[in-house]
Write a protein that holds these residues in place. Structure first.
Motif, PDB file in Angstrom:
ATOM      1  N   ARG A  11     -44.665 103.510 -30.652  1.00  0.00           N
ATOM      2  CA  ARG A  11     -46.082 103.227 -30.848  1.00  0.00           C
ATOM      3  C   ARG A  11     -46.632 104.158 -31.908  1.00  0.00           C
ATOM      4  NH1 ARG A  11     -47.826 106.001 -25.276  1.00  0.00           N
ATOM      5  NH2 ARG A  11     -48.390 108.038 -26.100  1.00  0.00           N
ATOM      6  N   ILE A  12     -47.744 103.759 -32.480  1.00  0.00           N
ATOM      7  CA  ILE A  12     -48.500 104.607 -33.401  1.00  0.00           C
ATOM      8  C   ILE A  12     -49.925 104.655 -32.877  1.00  0.00           C
ATOM      9  CG2 ILE A  12     -49.507 104.791 -35.707  1.00  0.00           C
ATOM     10  CD1 ILE A  12     -46.975 103.668 -36.860  1.00  0.00           C
ATOM     11  N   ASP A  13     -50.484 105.840 -32.805  1.00  0.00           N
ATOM     12  CA  ASP A  13     -51.876 106.022 -32.408  1.00  0.00           C
ATOM     13  C   ASP A  13     -52.693 106.466 -33.614  1.00  0.00           C
ATOM     14  OD1 ASP A  13     -51.301 105.396 -29.770  1.00  0.00           O
ATOM     15  OD2 ASP A  13     -51.030 107.478 -29.173  1.00  0.00           O
ATOM     16  N   TRP A  14     -53.861 105.869 -33.796  1.00  0.00           N
ATOM     17  CA  TRP A  14     -54.799 106.283 -34.831  1.00  0.00           C
ATOM     18  C   TRP A  14     -56.065 106.753 -34.130  1.00  0.00           C
ATOM     19  CZ3 TRP A  14     -55.081 101.654 -38.788  1.00  0.00           C
ATOM     20  CH2 TRP A  14     -53.896 101.590 -39.512  1.00  0.00           C
ATOM     21  N   ASP A  15     -56.629 107.833 -34.611  1.00  0.00           N
ATOM     22  CA  ASP A  15     -57.898 108.340 -34.082  1.00  0.00           C
ATOM     23  C   ASP A  15     -58.920 108.313 -35.207  1.00  0.00           C
ATOM     24  OD1 ASP A  15     -60.040 109.609 -32.929  1.00  0.00           O
ATOM     25  OD2 ASP A  15     -58.867 111.260 -32.103  1.00  0.00           O
ATOM     26  N   LEU A  16     -59.887 107.437 -35.100  1.00  0.00           N
ATOM     27  CA  LEU A  16     -60.923 107.255 -36.114  1.00  0.00           C
ATOM     28  C   LEU A  16     -62.262 107.825 -35.650  1.00  0.00           C
ATOM     29  CD1 LEU A  16     -59.974 103.567 -36.950  1.00  0.00           C
ATOM     30  CD2 LEU A  16     -59.331 105.611 -38.241  1.00  0.00           C
ATOM     31  N   THR A  17     -62.228 108.750 -34.702  1.00  0.00           N
ATOM     32  CA  THR A  17     -63.446 109.346 -34.161  1.00  0.00           C
ATOM     33  C   THR A  17     -64.295 109.916 -35.291  1.00  0.00           C
ATOM     34  OG1 THR A  17     -62.327 109.857 -32.087  1.00  0.00           O
ATOM     35  CG2 THR A  17     -64.340 111.094 -32.572  1.00  0.00           C
ATOM     36  N   GLN A  47     -56.802 103.092 -27.044  1.00  0.00           N
ATOM     37  CA  GLN A  47     -55.886 103.909 -26.254  1.00  0.00           C
ATOM     38  C   GLN A  47     -56.194 103.851 -24.769  1.00  0.00           C
ATOM     39  OE1 GLN A  47     -55.122 107.744 -28.095  1.00  0.00           O
ATOM     40  NE2 GLN A  47     -55.033 106.760 -30.081  1.00  0.00           N
ATOM     41  N   GLY A  48     -57.313 103.250 -24.400  1.00  0.00           N
ATOM     42  CA  GLY A  48     -57.597 102.955 -23.006  1.00  0.00           C
ATOM     43  C   GLY A  48     -57.030 101.600 -22.609  1.00  0.00           C
ATOM     44  N   PHE A  49     -56.270 100.991 -23.516  1.00  0.00           N
ATOM     45  CA  PHE A  49     -55.564  99.734 -23.323  1.00  0.00           C
ATOM     46  C   PHE A  49     -56.455  98.509 -23.253  1.00  0.00           C
ATOM     47  CE2 PHE A  49     -52.563 102.981 -22.042  1.00  0.00           C
ATOM     48  CZ  PHE A  49     -51.512 102.646 -22.856  1.00  0.00           C
ATOM     49  N   GLY A  50     -57.667  98.592 -23.835  1.00  0.00           N
ATOM     50  CA  GLY A  50     -58.450  97.382 -24.048  1.00  0.00           C
ATOM     51  C   GLY A  50     -57.827  96.627 -25.215  1.00  0.00           C
ATOM     52  N   LEU A  51     -57.504  95.363 -25.030  1.00  0.00           N
ATOM     53  CA  LEU A  51     -56.800  94.582 -26.042  1.00  0.00           C
ATOM     54  C   LEU A  51     -57.723  94.234 -27.207  1.00  0.00           C
ATOM     55  CD1 LEU A  51     -54.037  93.260 -26.531  1.00  0.00           C
ATOM     56  CD2 LEU A  51     -54.968  91.200 -25.458  1.00  0.00           C
ATOM     57  N   LEU A  52     -57.299  94.584 -28.430  1.00  0.00           N
ATOM     58  CA  LEU A  52     -58.059  94.260 -29.636  1.00  0.00           C
ATOM     59  C   LEU A  52     -57.433  93.098 -30.392  1.00  0.00           C
ATOM     60  CD1 LEU A  52     -58.732  97.887 -30.894  1.00  0.00           C
ATOM     61  CD2 LEU A  52     -60.292  96.395 -29.643  1.00  0.00           C
ATOM     62  N   THR A  70     -62.599  93.237 -33.957  1.00  0.00           N
ATOM     63  CA  THR A  70     -63.780  94.096 -33.901  1.00  0.00           C
ATOM     64  C   THR A  70     -63.392  95.353 -33.135  1.00  0.00           C
ATOM     65  OG1 THR A  70     -65.250  92.194 -33.923  1.00  0.00           O
ATOM     66  CG2 THR A  70     -66.155  94.266 -33.072  1.00  0.00           C
ATOM     67  N   LEU A  71     -63.693  96.503 -33.698  1.00  0.00           N
ATOM     68  CA  LEU A  71     -63.321  97.768 -33.067  1.00  0.00           C
ATOM     69  C   LEU A  71     -64.400  98.189 -32.079  1.00  0.00           C
ATOM     70  CD1 LEU A  71     -61.851  99.734 -36.097  1.00  0.00           C
ATOM     71  CD2 LEU A  71     -60.676  98.326 -34.412  1.00  0.00           C
ATOM     72  N   THR A  72     -63.981  98.442 -30.852  1.00  0.00           N
ATOM     73  CA  THR A  72     -64.897  98.866 -29.796  1.00  0.00           C
ATOM     74  C   THR A  72     -64.627 100.299 -29.364  1.00  0.00           C
ATOM     75  OG1 THR A  72     -63.389  97.954 -28.149  1.00  0.00           O
ATOM     76  CG2 THR A  72     -65.157  96.508 -28.920  1.00  0.00           C
ATOM     77  N   ASP A  73     -63.620 100.917 -29.951  1.00  0.00           N
ATOM     78  CA  ASP A  73     -63.206 102.270 -29.590  1.00  0.00           C
ATOM     79  C   ASP A  73     -62.594 102.901 -30.837  1.00  0.00           C
ATOM     80  OD1 ASP A  73     -61.196 104.347 -28.574  1.00  0.00           O
ATOM     81  OD2 ASP A  73     -62.135 103.753 -26.687  1.00  0.00           O
ATOM     82  N   PRO A  74     -62.824 104.176 -31.092  1.00  0.00           N
ATOM     83  CA  PRO A  74     -62.268 104.794 -32.304  1.00  0.00           C
ATOM     84  C   PRO A  74     -60.780 105.135 -32.214  1.00  0.00           C
ATOM     85  CG  PRO A  74     -63.503 106.417 -31.080  1.00  0.00           C
ATOM     86  CD  PRO A  74     -63.698 105.101 -30.367  1.00  0.00           C
ATOM     87  N   LYS A  75     -60.172 104.948 -31.048  1.00  0.00           N
ATOM     88  CA  LYS A  75     -58.759 105.301 -30.883  1.00  0.00           C
ATOM     89  C   LYS A  75     -57.934 104.023 -30.749  1.00  0.00           C
ATOM     90  CE  LYS A  75     -59.764 109.797 -29.047  1.00  0.00           C
ATOM     91  NZ  LYS A  75     -59.504 110.792 -28.023  1.00  0.00           N
ATOM     92  N   LEU A  76     -57.021 103.805 -31.701  1.00  0.00           N
ATOM     93  CA  LEU A  76     -56.213 102.595 -31.750  1.00  0.00           C
ATOM     94  C   LEU A  76     -54.763 102.902 -31.427  1.00  0.00           C
ATOM     95  CD1 LEU A  76     -57.494 101.092 -35.113  1.00  0.00           C
ATOM     96  CD2 LEU A  76     -58.332 100.650 -32.803  1.00  0.00           C
ATOM     97  N   ARG A  77     -54.082 101.926 -30.842  1.00  0.00           N
ATOM     98  CA  ARG A  77     -52.650 102.049 -30.544  1.00  0.00           C
ATOM     99  C   ARG A  77     -51.963 100.750 -30.964  1.00  0.00           C
ATOM    100  NH1 ARG A  77     -51.351 104.601 -25.048  1.00  0.00           N
ATOM    101  NH2 ARG A  77     -51.576 106.418 -26.388  1.00  0.00           N
TER     102      ARG A  77
END
Length: 100
Positions: A11-17, A47-52, A70-77
């Motif tokens: 996996r790759i995690d991105w943090d766009l906070t 990263q809270g596992f809400g499906l984008l 649509t991004l609903t959280d700044p942390k992507l996985r």
């Protein structure tokens, strides 16, 4: 970003906070370097596992599929699930749109 590929269980995690990002666009498919017959799924979640974004029934040799989320959280996985241990899910030309 041009592209990246992931094996199953990677996996790759991105943090766009702090960036106030609102949209993600790009392509998802099976990497051309995968063994013949590779198929699978590709996910982009927060990263809270809400499906984008989710693409199923991907297969080597198919055209990559365009996704727009649509991004609903700044942390992507980014997560793949591929059928062949030597196979890769590919994420190409991923673009993130931000207000800052």
């Amino acid at each position: 970003m041009k592209s990246f590929s992931l094996h199953d269980n990677e996996r790759i995690d991105w943090d766009l906070t702090g960036k106030q990002c609102t949209k993600l666009r790009g392509y998802i498919g099976i990497d051309d370097d995968s063994p013949n017959g590779t198929s699978g799924f590709a996910f982009i979640t927060n990263q809270g596992f809400g499906l984008l974004a989710y693409e199923q029934q991907l297969a080597k040799g198919q055209s990559a599929r365009w996704i727009n989320a649509t991004l609903t959280d700044p942390k992507l996985r980014f997560l793949p699930d591929v059928s062949d241990p030597g196979g890769w899910a590919a994420y190409a030309e991923m673009q993130v749109y931000c207000n800052s």
